[in-house]
Write a protein that holds these residues in place. Structure first.
Motif, PDB file in Angstrom:
ATOM      1  N   GLU A 100      -5.485   0.900   8.199  1.00 29.19           N
ATOM      2  CA  GLU A 100      -6.240  -0.226   7.670  1.00 29.19           C
ATOM      3  C   GLU A 100      -5.328  -1.210   6.949  1.00 29.19           C
ATOM      4  OE1 GLU A 100      -9.044   1.861   5.323  1.00 29.19           O
ATOM      5  OE2 GLU A 100     -10.380   2.321   7.007  1.00 29.19           O
ATOM      6  N   ALA A 101      -4.362  -0.696   6.191  1.00 31.90           N
ATOM      7  CA  ALA A 101      -3.414  -1.587   5.524  1.00 31.90           C
ATOM      8  C   ALA A 101      -2.600  -2.365   6.553  1.00 31.90           C
ATOM      9  CB  ALA A 101      -2.494  -0.781   4.613  1.00 31.90           C
ATOM     10  N   MET A 102      -2.168  -1.703   7.605  1.00 31.29           N
ATOM     11  CA  MET A 102      -1.437  -2.385   8.665  1.00 31.29           C
ATOM     12  C   MET A 102      -2.313  -3.430   9.339  1.00 31.29           C
ATOM     13  SD  MET A 102       0.603   0.786  10.433  1.00 31.29           S
ATOM     14  CE  MET A 102       1.547  -0.309  11.479  1.00 31.29           C
ATOM     15  N   LEU A 103      -3.584  -3.113   9.504  1.00 39.31           N
ATOM     16  CA  LEU A 103      -4.515  -4.021  10.162  1.00 39.31           C
ATOM     17  C   LEU A 103      -4.581  -5.367   9.451  1.00 39.31           C
ATOM     18  CD1 LEU A 103      -6.817  -4.499  12.271  1.00 39.31           C
ATOM     19  CD2 LEU A 103      -8.387  -3.571  10.558  1.00 39.31           C
ATOM     20  N   VAL A 104      -4.526  -5.341   8.119  1.00 37.18           N
ATOM     21  CA  VAL A 104      -4.630  -6.587   7.354  1.00 37.18           C
ATOM     22  C   VAL A 104      -3.253  -7.104   6.943  1.00 37.18           C
ATOM     23  CG1 VAL A 104      -6.957  -6.159   6.554  1.00 37.18           C
ATOM     24  CG2 VAL A 104      -5.045  -5.277   5.217  1.00 37.18           C
ATOM     25  N   GLY A 105      -2.195  -6.558   7.537  1.00 35.27           N
ATOM     26  CA  GLY A 105      -0.864  -7.097   7.339  1.00 35.27           C
ATOM     27  C   GLY A 105      -0.204  -6.774   6.022  1.00 35.27           C
ATOM     28  N   VAL A 106      -0.592  -5.669   5.371  1.00 37.04           N
ATOM     29  CA  VAL A 106      -0.010  -5.291   4.082  1.00 37.04           C
ATOM     30  C   VAL A 106       1.121  -4.289   4.302  1.00 37.04           C
ATOM     31  CG1 VAL A 106      -0.472  -4.125   1.886  1.00 37.04           C
ATOM     32  CG2 VAL A 106      -2.142  -5.731   2.823  1.00 37.04           C
ATOM     33  N   PRO A 107       2.303  -4.502   3.691  1.00 35.48           N
ATOM     34  CA  PRO A 107       3.400  -3.529   3.824  1.00 35.48           C
ATOM     35  C   PRO A 107       2.984  -2.153   3.305  1.00 35.48           C
ATOM     36  CG  PRO A 107       4.183  -5.579   2.835  1.00 35.48           C
ATOM     37  CD  PRO A 107       2.685  -5.664   2.874  1.00 35.48           C
ATOM     38  N   VAL A 108       3.452  -1.114   3.983  1.00 33.72           N
ATOM     39  CA  VAL A 108       3.067   0.263   3.624  1.00 33.72           C
ATOM     40  C   VAL A 108       4.308   1.085   3.312  1.00 33.72           C
ATOM     41  CG1 VAL A 108       1.967   2.396   4.412  1.00 33.72           C
ATOM     42  CG2 VAL A 108       0.998   0.174   5.059  1.00 33.72           C
ATOM     43  N   ILE A 109       4.260   1.778   2.177  1.00 27.13           N
ATOM     44  CA  ILE A 109       5.260   2.788   1.828  1.00 27.13           C
ATOM     45  C   ILE A 109       4.571   4.139   1.980  1.00 27.13           C
ATOM     46  CG2 ILE A 109       6.685   3.755  -0.008  1.00 27.13           C
ATOM     47  CD1 ILE A 109       6.774   0.915  -1.209  1.00 27.13           C
ATOM     48  N   ALA A 110       5.161   5.038   2.767  1.00 26.33           N
ATOM     49  CA  ALA A 110       4.513   6.321   3.041  1.00 26.33           C
ATOM     50  C   ALA A 110       5.543   7.428   3.124  1.00 26.33           C
ATOM     51  CB  ALA A 110       3.722   6.249   4.345  1.00 26.33           C
ATOM     52  N   GLY A 144       6.982   0.630  11.705  1.00 34.11           N
ATOM     53  CA  GLY A 144       6.958  -0.489  10.779  1.00 34.11           C
ATOM     54  C   GLY A 144       6.721  -0.135   9.333  1.00 34.11           C
ATOM     55  N   LEU A 145       6.653   1.172   8.989  1.00 34.63           N
ATOM     56  CA  LEU A 145       6.430   1.573   7.611  1.00 34.63           C
ATOM     57  C   LEU A 145       7.767   1.764   6.890  1.00 34.63           C
ATOM     58  CD1 LEU A 145       3.647   4.312   7.949  1.00 34.63           C
ATOM     59  CD2 LEU A 145       3.437   1.824   8.038  1.00 34.63           C
ATOM     60  N   HIS A 146       7.742   1.691   5.562  1.00 33.03           N
ATOM     61  CA  HIS A 146       8.878   2.065   4.737  1.00 33.03           C
ATOM     62  C   HIS A 146       8.684   3.546   4.394  1.00 33.03           C
ATOM     63  CE1 HIS A 146      10.184  -2.099   4.266  1.00 33.03           C
ATOM     64  NE2 HIS A 146       8.918  -2.396   4.080  1.00 33.03           N
ATOM     65  N   LEU A 147       9.473   4.425   5.040  1.00 32.48           N
ATOM     66  CA  LEU A 147       9.266   5.866   4.895  1.00 32.48           C
ATOM     67  C   LEU A 147      10.136   6.442   3.789  1.00 32.48           C
ATOM     68  CD1 LEU A 147       9.123   6.975   8.649  1.00 32.48           C
ATOM     69  CD2 LEU A 147       7.231   6.375   7.115  1.00 32.48           C
ATOM     70  N   ILE A 148       9.578   7.427   3.082  1.00 30.41           N
ATOM     71  CA  ILE A 148      10.309   8.133   2.038  1.00 30.41           C
ATOM     72  C   ILE A 148      10.297   9.616   2.378  1.00 30.41           C
ATOM     73  CG2 ILE A 148       9.801   6.434   0.238  1.00 30.41           C
ATOM     74  CD1 ILE A 148       7.570   8.268  -0.733  1.00 30.41           C
ATOM     75  N   PRO A 149      11.346  10.356   2.041  1.00 32.93           N
ATOM     76  CA  PRO A 149      11.397  11.785   2.377  1.00 32.93           C
ATOM     77  C   PRO A 149      10.429  12.595   1.537  1.00 32.93           C
ATOM     78  CG  PRO A 149      13.284  11.166   1.052  1.00 32.93           C
ATOM     79  CD  PRO A 149      12.572   9.886   1.385  1.00 32.93           C
ATOM     80  N   ARG A 150       9.839  13.595   2.141  1.00 32.48           N
ATOM     81  CA  ARG A 150       8.874  14.440   1.436  1.00 32.48           C
ATOM     82  C   ARG A 150       9.467  15.145   0.211  1.00 32.48           C
ATOM     83  NH1 ARG A 150       6.098  18.255   5.715  1.00 32.48           N
ATOM     84  NH2 ARG A 150       5.013  18.937   3.834  1.00 32.48           N
ATOM     85  N   PRO A 151      10.721  15.664   0.276  1.00 33.09           N
ATOM     86  CA  PRO A 151      11.251  16.346  -0.914  1.00 33.09           C
ATOM     87  C   PRO A 151      11.318  15.454  -2.152  1.00 33.09           C
ATOM     88  CG  PRO A 151      12.555  16.889   1.012  1.00 33.09           C
ATOM     89  CD  PRO A 151      11.629  15.780   1.415  1.00 33.09           C
ATOM     90  N   PHE A 192       0.857  -1.185   0.000  1.00 27.47           N
ATOM     91  CA  PHE A 192       0.000   0.000   0.000  1.00 27.47           C
ATOM     92  C   PHE A 192       0.888   1.228   0.000  1.00 27.47           C
ATOM     93  CE2 PHE A 192      -2.319   3.468   1.937  1.00 27.47           C
ATOM     94  CZ  PHE A 192      -3.545   3.409   1.294  1.00 27.47           C
ATOM     95  N   VAL A 193       0.543   2.227  -0.826  1.00 28.54           N
ATOM     96  CA  VAL A 193       1.357   3.441  -0.938  1.00 28.54           C
ATOM     97  C   VAL A 193       0.547   4.653  -0.483  1.00 28.54           C
ATOM     98  CG1 VAL A 193       2.575   4.985  -2.506  1.00 28.54           C
ATOM     99  CG2 VAL A 193       2.750   2.511  -2.820  1.00 28.54           C
ATOM    100  N   ARG A 194       1.131   5.424   0.417  1.00 30.26           N
ATOM    101  CA  ARG A 194       0.531   6.676   0.884  1.00 30.26           C
ATOM    102  C   ARG A 194       1.528   7.790   0.557  1.00 30.26           C
ATOM    103  NH1 ARG A 194      -4.541   8.620   2.758  1.00 30.26           N
ATOM    104  NH2 ARG A 194      -4.194  10.342   4.196  1.00 30.26           N
ATOM    105  N   ALA A 195       1.333   8.469  -0.562  1.00 32.45           N
ATOM    106  CA  ALA A 195       2.308   9.431  -1.083  1.00 32.45           C
ATOM    107  C   ALA A 195       1.903  10.870  -0.818  1.00 32.45           C
ATOM    108  CB  ALA A 195       2.511   9.214  -2.580  1.00 32.45           C
ATOM    109  N   THR A 196       1.255  11.134   0.301  1.00 30.23           N
ATOM    110  CA  THR A 196       0.803  12.489   0.614  1.00 30.23           C
ATOM    111  C   THR A 196       1.955  13.387   1.035  1.00 30.23           C
ATOM    112  OG1 THR A 196       0.305  11.654   2.820  1.00 30.23           O
ATOM    113  CG2 THR A 196      -1.539  11.859   1.289  1.00 30.23           C
ATOM    114  N   ASP A 197       1.812  14.707   0.779  1.00 30.58           N
ATOM    115  CA  ASP A 197       2.810  15.647   1.273  1.00 30.58           C
ATOM    116  C   ASP A 197       2.330  16.387   2.519  1.00 30.58           C
ATOM    117  OD1 ASP A 197       2.317  17.905  -1.568  1.00 30.58           O
ATOM    118  OD2 ASP A 197       0.939  17.176  -0.052  1.00 30.58           O
TER     119      ASP A 197
END
Length: 284
Positions: free
Chosen positions: A213-223, A232-239, A198-203
């Protein structure tokens, strides 16, 4: 928002009603836009908002920037951060998915899921479209391009800027056959549970329900690396969002950062640089 006369009128009516009851009341806020709204508001409006919340007995903020906004509203000694993170727990679908959705997921068992209310620009769904198209062009080991798809959880309403940007991304990447757009569906969690990532690419963000919800069902999250993200998320820098806008190899770039070492830090010092591609690992 605090700049809306209708919103201020509603808050004033609510405050008067609560004061009539003559009891302390609790304010809980997960609106990630609140700090920016306060910063942009004129001084007289900030004073008016402070007056509205004098009767608050206690305030719960979902992350540190909201807590800072509460302090500006005069609630510093009556507020604290309380996260609402959930433990992973697989759930069974309440009912079979519609045939069209089931066919898409069966044909794309390594799908990415993202979400964007009204397809607004802040969700960067067009960037995710381009990134997934790039990943399909060079799929991870053990995964074929045919297996990879993208599901966008949206709404019936459309943002006048965000939706054209999404349409342009679909057109320029020729991704229509591998992208499924769902609007205001009741089975969004069941679809998310079938995702590879699951990808959450908000700024900007608040207490993002889709991430939990993605965490609830055990899906890896990139945010994006924003305050208040759960552990437990795979974090990316906002810039990275600005430099990767429209890039066809964006997905590989935005998933280069490994999982954060701490649950609340947004500092790059909390992460160890690595060449490991989190999304490729999730899809493999």
């Amino acid at each position: 928002g605090v700049r809306s006369p209708a919103s201020i009128g509603l808050q004033l009516a609510l405050l008067l009603m609560l004061r009539v009851r003559r009891g302390p009341w609790v304010l809980s806020c997960g609106n990630g836009l609140l700090p920016g709204q306060l910063a942009d508001a004129p001084a007289w409006l900030r004073r008016a908002v402070r007056a509205l919340y004098r009767g608050v007995g206690f305030a719960i903020a979902k992350n540190r920037p909201i807590l800072d906004a509460f302090e500006e509203l005069g609630l510093g000694d009556r507020s604290r951060v309380v996260g609402t993170f959930l433990e992973p727990a697989r759930t069974e679908p309440a009912a079979p998915l519609p045939a069209e959705v089931e066919r898409f997921l069966a044909a794309h068992p390594k799908s990415v899921v993202t979400a964007g209310f009204r397809f607004e620009p802040l969700y960067h769904v067009d960037l995710v479209v381009r990134a997934v198209a790039a990943l399909r062009a060079a799929p991870p080991p053990g995964t074929s391009a045919e297996q990879m798809g993208l599901v966008i959880l949206g709404s019936q309403a459309e943002d006048p800027d965000g939706k054209p940007a999404l349409d342009a991304a679909l057109r320029e990447t020729s991704s229509d056959a591998h992208v499924l757009i769902l609007r205001d569906v009741e089975f969004a969690l069941d679809v998310t549970a079938r995702a590879a990532v699951f990808v959450r690419a908000t700024d900007v963000d608040g207490d993002a329900n889709t991430v939990k919800e993605a965490m609830l069902v055990g899906v890896p999250v990139i945010a994006t690396d924003l305050p208040g993200r759960p552990p437990g998320l795979h974090l990316i820098p906002r810039p990275a969002l600005e430099t990767l806008e429209g890039s066809r190899n964006g997905y590989s770039e935005i998933t280069r950062t490994p999982p954060a070492a701490t649950s609340h830090s947004s500092s790059s010092a909390a992460r160890v640089p690595s060449s490991r591609n989190a999304a490729r690992a999730a899809c493999a």
